[in-house]
Structures are given as C-alpha cells and as structure tokens.
Scaffold this motif. Sequence first.
Motif, PDB file in Angstrom:
ATOM      1  N   LYS A  52       0.832  -1.212   0.000  1.00  0.00           N
ATOM      2  CA  LYS A  52       0.000   0.000   0.000  1.00  0.00           C
ATOM      3  C   LYS A  52       0.861   1.254   0.000  1.00  0.00           C
ATOM      4  CE  LYS A  52      -3.890  -2.054   2.460  1.00  0.00           C
ATOM      5  NZ  LYS A  52      -4.636  -2.055   3.728  1.00  0.00           N
ATOM      6  N   ASN A  53       1.900   1.254   0.819  1.00  0.00           N
ATOM      7  CA  ASN A  53       2.790   2.422   0.871  1.00  0.00           C
ATOM      8  C   ASN A  53       3.522   2.627  -0.452  1.00  0.00           C
ATOM      9  OD1 ASN A  53       2.306   3.401   3.461  1.00  0.00           O
ATOM     10  ND2 ASN A  53       3.714   1.933   4.393  1.00  0.00           N
ATOM     11  N   MET A  54       4.003   1.553  -1.056  1.00  0.00           N
ATOM     12  CA  MET A  54       4.700   1.668  -2.339  1.00  0.00           C
ATOM     13  C   MET A  54       3.769   2.236  -3.405  1.00  0.00           C
ATOM     14  SD  MET A  54       6.927  -1.859  -2.386  1.00  0.00           S
ATOM     15  CE  MET A  54       7.843  -1.518  -3.891  1.00  0.00           C
ATOM     16  N   LEU A  55       2.532   1.747  -3.444  1.00  0.00           N
ATOM     17  CA  LEU A  55       1.572   2.251  -4.426  1.00  0.00           C
ATOM     18  C   LEU A  55       1.248   3.721  -4.174  1.00  0.00           C
ATOM     19  CD1 LEU A  55      -0.790  -0.848  -4.613  1.00  0.00           C
ATOM     20  CD2 LEU A  55       0.648   0.032  -6.464  1.00  0.00           C
ATOM     21  N   PHE A  56       1.096   4.093  -2.904  1.00  0.00           N
ATOM     22  CA  PHE A  56       0.792   5.483  -2.551  1.00  0.00           C
ATOM     23  C   PHE A  56       1.899   6.417  -3.036  1.00  0.00           C
ATOM     24  CE2 PHE A  56       1.291   8.999   0.467  1.00  0.00           C
ATOM     25  CZ  PHE A  56       0.051   9.608   0.355  1.00  0.00           C
ATOM     26  N   TYR A  57       3.146   6.070  -2.720  1.00  0.00           N
ATOM     27  CA  TYR A  57       4.265   6.929  -3.112  1.00  0.00           C
ATOM     28  C   TYR A  57       4.462   6.944  -4.627  1.00  0.00           C
ATOM     29  CZ  TYR A  57       5.471   7.676   1.741  1.00  0.00           C
ATOM     30  OH  TYR A  57       5.429   8.056   3.057  1.00  0.00           O
ATOM     31  N   THR A  58       4.246   5.810  -5.271  1.00  0.00           N
ATOM     32  CA  THR A  58       4.395   5.761  -6.724  1.00  0.00           C
ATOM     33  C   THR A  58       3.318   6.601  -7.399  1.00  0.00           C
ATOM     34  OG1 THR A  58       5.342   3.543  -6.540  1.00  0.00           O
ATOM     35  CG2 THR A  58       4.634   4.236  -8.733  1.00  0.00           C
ATOM     36  N   ARG A  59       2.076   6.519  -6.915  1.00  0.00           N
ATOM     37  CA  ARG A  59       1.005   7.355  -7.482  1.00  0.00           C
ATOM     38  C   ARG A  59       1.324   8.832  -7.337  1.00  0.00           C
ATOM     39  NH1 ARG A  59      -2.404   3.838  -4.654  1.00  0.00           N
ATOM     40  NH2 ARG A  59      -2.758   5.479  -3.124  1.00  0.00           N
ATOM     41  N   ASN A  60       1.833   9.227  -6.174  1.00  0.00           N
ATOM     42  CA  ASN A  60       2.176  10.641  -5.960  1.00  0.00           C
ATOM     43  C   ASN A  60       3.313  11.079  -6.879  1.00  0.00           C
ATOM     44  OD1 ASN A  60       0.215  11.224  -4.079  1.00  0.00           O
ATOM     45  ND2 ASN A  60       1.486  10.654  -2.333  1.00  0.00           N
ATOM     46  N   LYS A  61       4.327  10.242  -7.030  1.00  0.00           N
ATOM     47  CA  LYS A  61       5.436  10.572  -7.931  1.00  0.00           C
ATOM     48  C   LYS A  61       4.938  10.667  -9.368  1.00  0.00           C
ATOM     49  CE  LYS A  61       9.287   8.172  -7.285  1.00  0.00           C
ATOM     50  NZ  LYS A  61      10.209   7.095  -6.863  1.00  0.00           N
ATOM     51  N   LEU A  62       4.046   9.758  -9.756  1.00  0.00           N
ATOM     52  CA  LEU A  62       3.487   9.782 -11.107  1.00  0.00           C
ATOM     53  C   LEU A  62       2.660  11.057 -11.314  1.00  0.00           C
ATOM     54  CD1 LEU A  62       2.843   8.596 -13.867  1.00  0.00           C
ATOM     55  CD2 LEU A  62       1.041   7.226 -12.781  1.00  0.00           C
ATOM     56  N   ARG A  63       1.837  11.402 -10.339  1.00  0.00           N
ATOM     57  CA  ARG A  63       1.028  12.621 -10.435  1.00  0.00           C
ATOM     58  C   ARG A  63       1.935  13.837 -10.647  1.00  0.00           C
ATOM     59  NH1 ARG A  63      -1.252  12.489  -5.738  1.00  0.00           N
ATOM     60  NH2 ARG A  63      -3.042  11.299  -6.423  1.00  0.00           N
ATOM     61  N   ASN A  64       2.977  13.961  -9.831  1.00  0.00           N
ATOM     62  CA  ASN A  64       3.900  15.093  -9.948  1.00  0.00           C
ATOM     63  C   ASN A  64       4.606  15.092 -11.296  1.00  0.00           C
ATOM     64  OD1 ASN A  64       3.245  16.066  -7.406  1.00  0.00           O
ATOM     65  ND2 ASN A  64       4.864  14.905  -6.400  1.00  0.00           N
ATOM     66  N   TYR A  65       4.988  13.922 -11.780  1.00  0.00           N
ATOM     67  CA  TYR A  65       5.652  13.801 -13.083  1.00  0.00           C
ATOM     68  C   TYR A  65       4.714  14.262 -14.200  1.00  0.00           C
ATOM     69  CZ  TYR A  65       7.623  11.571 -17.222  1.00  0.00           C
ATOM     70  OH  TYR A  65       8.115  11.322 -18.488  1.00  0.00           O
ATOM     71  N   LEU A  66       3.469  13.799 -14.162  1.00  0.00           N
ATOM     72  CA  LEU A  66       2.522  14.172 -15.213  1.00  0.00           C
ATOM     73  C   LEU A  66       2.236  15.671 -15.202  1.00  0.00           C
ATOM     74  CD1 LEU A  66       0.017  11.167 -15.055  1.00  0.00           C
ATOM     75  CD2 LEU A  66       1.725  11.634 -16.819  1.00  0.00           C
ATOM     76  N   ILE A  67       2.111  16.246 -14.025  1.00  0.00           N
ATOM     77  CA  ILE A  67       1.892  17.695 -13.918  1.00  0.00           C
ATOM     78  C   ILE A  67       3.081  18.439 -14.523  1.00  0.00           C
ATOM     79  CG2 ILE A  67       1.733  19.630 -12.279  1.00  0.00           C
ATOM     80  CD1 ILE A  67       0.032  17.699 -10.502  1.00  0.00           C
ATOM     81  N   LYS A  68       4.283  18.000 -14.179  1.00  0.00           N
ATOM     82  CA  LYS A  68       5.505  18.624 -14.717  1.00  0.00           C
ATOM     83  C   LYS A  68       5.538  18.524 -16.245  1.00  0.00           C
ATOM     84  CE  LYS A  68       9.538  16.759 -14.883  1.00  0.00           C
ATOM     85  NZ  LYS A  68      10.684  16.050 -14.990  1.00  0.00           N
ATOM     86  N   GLU A  69       4.981  17.445 -16.778  1.00  0.00           N
ATOM     87  CA  GLU A  69       4.972  17.245 -18.234  1.00  0.00           C
ATOM     88  C   GLU A  69       3.790  17.937 -18.920  1.00  0.00           C
ATOM     89  OE1 GLU A  69       7.309  15.747 -20.137  1.00  0.00           O
ATOM     90  OE2 GLU A  69       8.518  15.499 -18.324  1.00  0.00           O
ATOM     91  N   GLY A  70       2.983  18.651 -18.141  1.00  0.00           N
ATOM     92  CA  GLY A  70       1.906  19.441 -18.725  1.00  0.00           C
ATOM     93  C   GLY A  70       0.553  18.760 -18.805  1.00  0.00           C
ATOM     94  N   VAL A  71       0.396  17.643 -18.091  1.00  0.00           N
ATOM     95  CA  VAL A  71      -0.889  16.953 -18.071  1.00  0.00           C
ATOM     96  C   VAL A  71      -1.708  17.517 -16.920  1.00  0.00           C
ATOM     97  CG1 VAL A  71      -2.046  14.717 -17.800  1.00  0.00           C
ATOM     98  CG2 VAL A  71       0.142  14.855 -19.013  1.00  0.00           C
ATOM     99  N   GLU A  72      -2.931  17.945 -17.199  1.00  0.00           N
ATOM    100  CA  GLU A  72      -3.797  18.459 -16.146  1.00  0.00           C
ATOM    101  C   GLU A  72      -4.402  17.283 -15.403  1.00  0.00           C
ATOM    102  OE1 GLU A  72      -6.613  21.418 -17.273  1.00  0.00           O
ATOM    103  OE2 GLU A  72      -5.164  22.410 -18.621  1.00  0.00           O
ATOM    104  N   ILE A  73      -4.245  17.281 -14.092  1.00  0.00           N
ATOM    105  CA  ILE A  73      -4.731  16.182 -13.260  1.00  0.00           C
ATOM    106  C   ILE A  73      -6.042  16.589 -12.596  1.00  0.00           C
ATOM    107  CG2 ILE A  73      -4.203  14.683 -11.298  1.00  0.00           C
ATOM    108  CD1 ILE A  73      -2.314  14.226 -13.619  1.00  0.00           C
TER     109      ILE A  73
END
Length: 73
Positions: A52-73
């Motif tokens: 659960k913790n690994m998935l939580f941190y990975t989702r947050n890192k992915l969200r931040n990555y997508l935002i940085k790449e210009g994807v609106e979340i």
Amino acid sequence: PNVSDEEVGTLISKFLCSQKENTRNIFIRRYYFFDSIREIAERYSFTESKVKNMLFYTRNKLRNYLIKEGVEI
C-alpha cells in the motif's frame, strides 16, 4: 495544453521505466492486471502495508511527473 490519451500512456510508460523494478512491477500488477493488495504482497513476499505504501508513493510521484509534463490532473 491538451494531451491525448496516447501521449499520457507514453508518459506513464516512460515514468514506470524510470522506477525500480519492484516498484514498477507492483504498480503494473495493481493497475494493469488488477491484482489485489493481498495477491501482490504474497507474490513479492511483502506485507500488505508495504505494498500500500509503495503504491501510494508511486502514485504521488506519477502525479507530480505528469503535472511537470503538462498533463492536467
């Protein structure tokens, strides 16, 4: 800027390739194969809490990555 579904898929793949193997595999087992937390924990000999913790941190890192790449979340 609008980003197509295909471009988002490419960005997610690029992100996952940059992650550690276990992190990537657990994310794929959960969100591509729809394995349960329990199944993933048993497969990788982790506790359910760790998965659960690994998935939580990975989702947050992915969200931040997508935002940085210009994807609106």
